[in-house]
Write an enzyme that holds these catalytic residues in place. Structure first.
Site, PDB file in Angstrom:
ATOM      1  N   ARG A 258      23.152  42.002  26.667  1.00  0.00           N
ATOM      2  CA  ARG A 258      24.279  42.744  27.240  1.00  0.00           C
ATOM      3  C   ARG A 258      24.149  44.218  26.859  1.00  0.00           C
ATOM      4  NH1 ARG A 258      27.193  37.760  25.825  1.00  0.00           N
ATOM      5  NH2 ARG A 258      27.961  38.584  23.849  1.00  0.00           N
TER       6      ARG A 258
ATOM      7  N   LYS B  51      43.919  53.483  39.325  1.00  0.00           N
ATOM      8  CA  LYS B  51      42.733  52.756  39.819  1.00  0.00           C
ATOM      9  C   LYS B  51      43.200  51.657  40.769  1.00  0.00           C
ATOM     10  CE  LYS B  51      38.697  50.142  38.236  1.00  0.00           C
ATOM     11  NZ  LYS B  51      37.603  50.061  37.284  1.00  0.00           N
TER      12      LYS B  51
ATOM     13  N   LYS C 273      41.794  51.395  29.744  1.00  0.00           N
ATOM     14  CA  LYS C 273      42.066  50.710  31.010  1.00  0.00           C
ATOM     15  C   LYS C 273      42.836  49.424  30.797  1.00  0.00           C
ATOM     16  CE  LYS C 273      39.935  47.766  33.463  1.00  0.00           C
ATOM     17  NZ  LYS C 273      38.904  46.968  34.134  1.00  0.00           N
TER      18      LYS C 273
HETATM   19  C1  5MM Z   1      33.952  45.615  35.264  1.00  0.00           C
HETATM   20  O1  5MM Z   1      34.796  44.551  35.599  1.00  0.00           O
HETATM   21  C2  5MM Z   1      36.118  44.525  35.064  1.00  0.00           C
HETATM   22  C3  5MM Z   1      36.348  43.060  34.882  1.00  0.00           C
HETATM   23  O2  5MM Z   1      36.700  42.775  33.653  1.00  0.00           O
HETATM   24  P1  5MM Z   1      37.150  41.262  33.238  1.00  0.00           P
HETATM   25  O3  5MM Z   1      35.942  40.662  32.643  1.00  0.00           O
HETATM   26  O4  5MM Z   1      38.229  41.508  32.253  1.00  0.00           O
HETATM   27  O5  5MM Z   1      37.603  40.554  34.475  1.00  0.00           O
HETATM   28  C4  5MM Z   1      37.174  44.992  36.097  1.00  0.00           C
HETATM   29  O6  5MM Z   1      38.429  45.236  35.539  1.00  0.00           O
HETATM   30  C5  5MM Z   1      36.717  46.218  36.770  1.00  0.00           C
HETATM   31  O7  5MM Z   1      36.847  47.323  35.919  1.00  0.00           O
HETATM   32  C6  5MM Z   1      37.475  46.529  38.042  1.00  0.00           C
HETATM   33  O8  5MM Z   1      37.938  45.387  38.718  1.00  0.00           O
HETATM   34  C7  5MM Z   1      36.549  47.278  38.958  1.00  0.00           C
HETATM   35  O9  5MM Z   1      35.367  46.528  39.105  1.00  0.00           O
HETATM   36  P2  5MM Z   1      34.832  46.267  40.569  1.00  0.00           P
HETATM   37  O10 5MM Z   1      33.632  45.374  40.379  1.00  0.00           O
HETATM   38  O11 5MM Z   1      35.965  45.622  41.334  1.00  0.00           O
HETATM   39  O12 5MM Z   1      34.491  47.649  41.105  1.00  0.00           O
END
Ligand code: 5MM
Length: 336
Positions: A44, A217, A134
């Site tokens: 990772r 966001k 976030k």
């Molecule tokens: C990077 O993915 C995040 C997911 O985290 P979890 O493991 O807690 O579900 C997610 O929050 C991400 O930051 C946002 O959804 C934006 O990612 P995408 O892939 O939708 O651009």
């Protein structure tokens, strides 16, 4: 200009965007399983460090959202990860929610947890170098959902989180994600996203949040992934802009979209069109996870030692997204 506003602008200005590398170990394991790489802490770190040491970091990425494991890891060059990121000019950030869990008295909706002990955790993350955070609330669309309960509870949690983060001198990313899953229409997505955003800002106001020191966001306005009534990218851009103009206070400096399951090119094209039509003062950029990392991850999985090749793939994707954040992207640039 407040300190928080300065941090937000540092992250978002000049077409820069955010790399959402905050997958929890569960999500990262799914991503790595999909390309048949074992999900170990070392792997990772290796993938993420490959991205964090790319050229793209200096030119295109204004902020990186990290996960708890990553912010505490030491890079292969023996540097703390936040230090490695800051050295590129980007701002280190951290996901501070502890995940969306099934809401009591509802089997179909989720509430995001993580408020207990948050004040103390924030102090620790600040010391580690984080300057923004976030928290993601998730909402699904069906005939009955999102319910008033989910809209209200998630907005309340986002507001309490934001207040604690600003108190600690960091910029909260407020992420209310209306999911793409389902066969709903774009009109449904528009109406439900509007309700979600309206409630979020009511709660943020109630909690005395400094709007000039947050980043929103949101999702874009799209028909559900399994809907047969897809709309054009032009329509997505126009509806997204209307929805944001109607529901986001003008003091908010910037909006950094999530990609939500769109392909890399779709997410880029839609952001580009949003910027071409942008008649607001909001900076409109990206905070993509999958739409920034997908092809880099696929490439890397073929030979996890091929750092340079993986970085080239990532540099290209981030370059395309930054062009889109300025309305300067075109399909021809994808193949150059
Ligand atoms: C990077 O993915 C995040 C997911 O985290 P979890 O493991 O807690 O579900 C997610 O929050 C991400 O930051 C946002 O959804 C934006 O990612 P995408 O892939 O939708 O651009």
């Amino acid at each position: 200009m407040s300190e928080l506003n300065k941090i937000a602008l540092k992250i978002l200005s000049n077409g820069k965007g955010i790399l959402a590398a905050d997958e929890s170990n569960g999500t990262m394991t799914k991503r790595l399983d999909s390309v048949a790489v074992p999900s170990t802490p070392e792997n990772r770190l290796l993938f993420r460090e490959t991205l964090f040491t790319s050229e793209a970091m200096k030119k295109f990425i204004g902020g990186v959202i990290l996960y708890d494991e990553t912010i505490k890891q030491i890079s292969n060059s023996n540097k703390a990860i936040p230090e490695l990121i800051s050295a590129t000019g980007a701002v280190p950030g951290i996901k501070v929610d502890t995940g969306a869990k099934v809401m009591a008295n509802s089997t179909e909706e989720k509430i995001t947890e993580g408020l207990d002990g948050l004040r103390e955790r924030l102090k620790e993350y600040y010391k580690l170098g984080a300057r923004f955070t976030k928290w993601r609330g998730v909402y699904n669309i069906t005939k009955k959902h999102p319910s008033e309960l989910s809209i209200h509870s998630n907005a309340h949690a986002l507001a309490r989180y934001s207040a604690l983060v600003q108190e600690c001198g960091m910029v909260p990313i407020v992420e209310p994600e209306v999911l793409m899953d389902g066969d709903h229409s774009a009109e449904d997505c528009f109406n439900k996203t509007s309700k979600v955003l309206k409630k979020c800002f009511e709660e943020l106001m109630l909690h005395n949040i400094d709007f000039s020191g947050i980043i929103l966001k949101p999702n874009m306005i799209l028909a559900g992934a399994s809907s047969d009534k897809k709309i054009s990218n032009e329509e997505t851009a126009k509806l997204t802009l209307i929805c944001l103009k109607e529901n986001v206070p003008t003091e908010v400096p910037g909006i950094a979209f999530l990609s939500g399951g769109q392909t890399e090119v779709e997410a880029t094209e839609n952001l580009n069109l949003i910027n071409k039509h942008n008649d607001t003062n909001f900076i409109m950029t990206y905070s993509y996870g999958r739409a920034l990392q997908q092809s880099a991850l696929k490439f890397w999985s073929k030979d996890i030692k091929n750092i340079e090749g993986t970085q080239n793939v990532f540099n290209h994707r981030a370059n395309m997204c930054t062009l889109a954040a300025q309305g300067k992207w075109s399909a021809e640039l994808e193949s150059q």
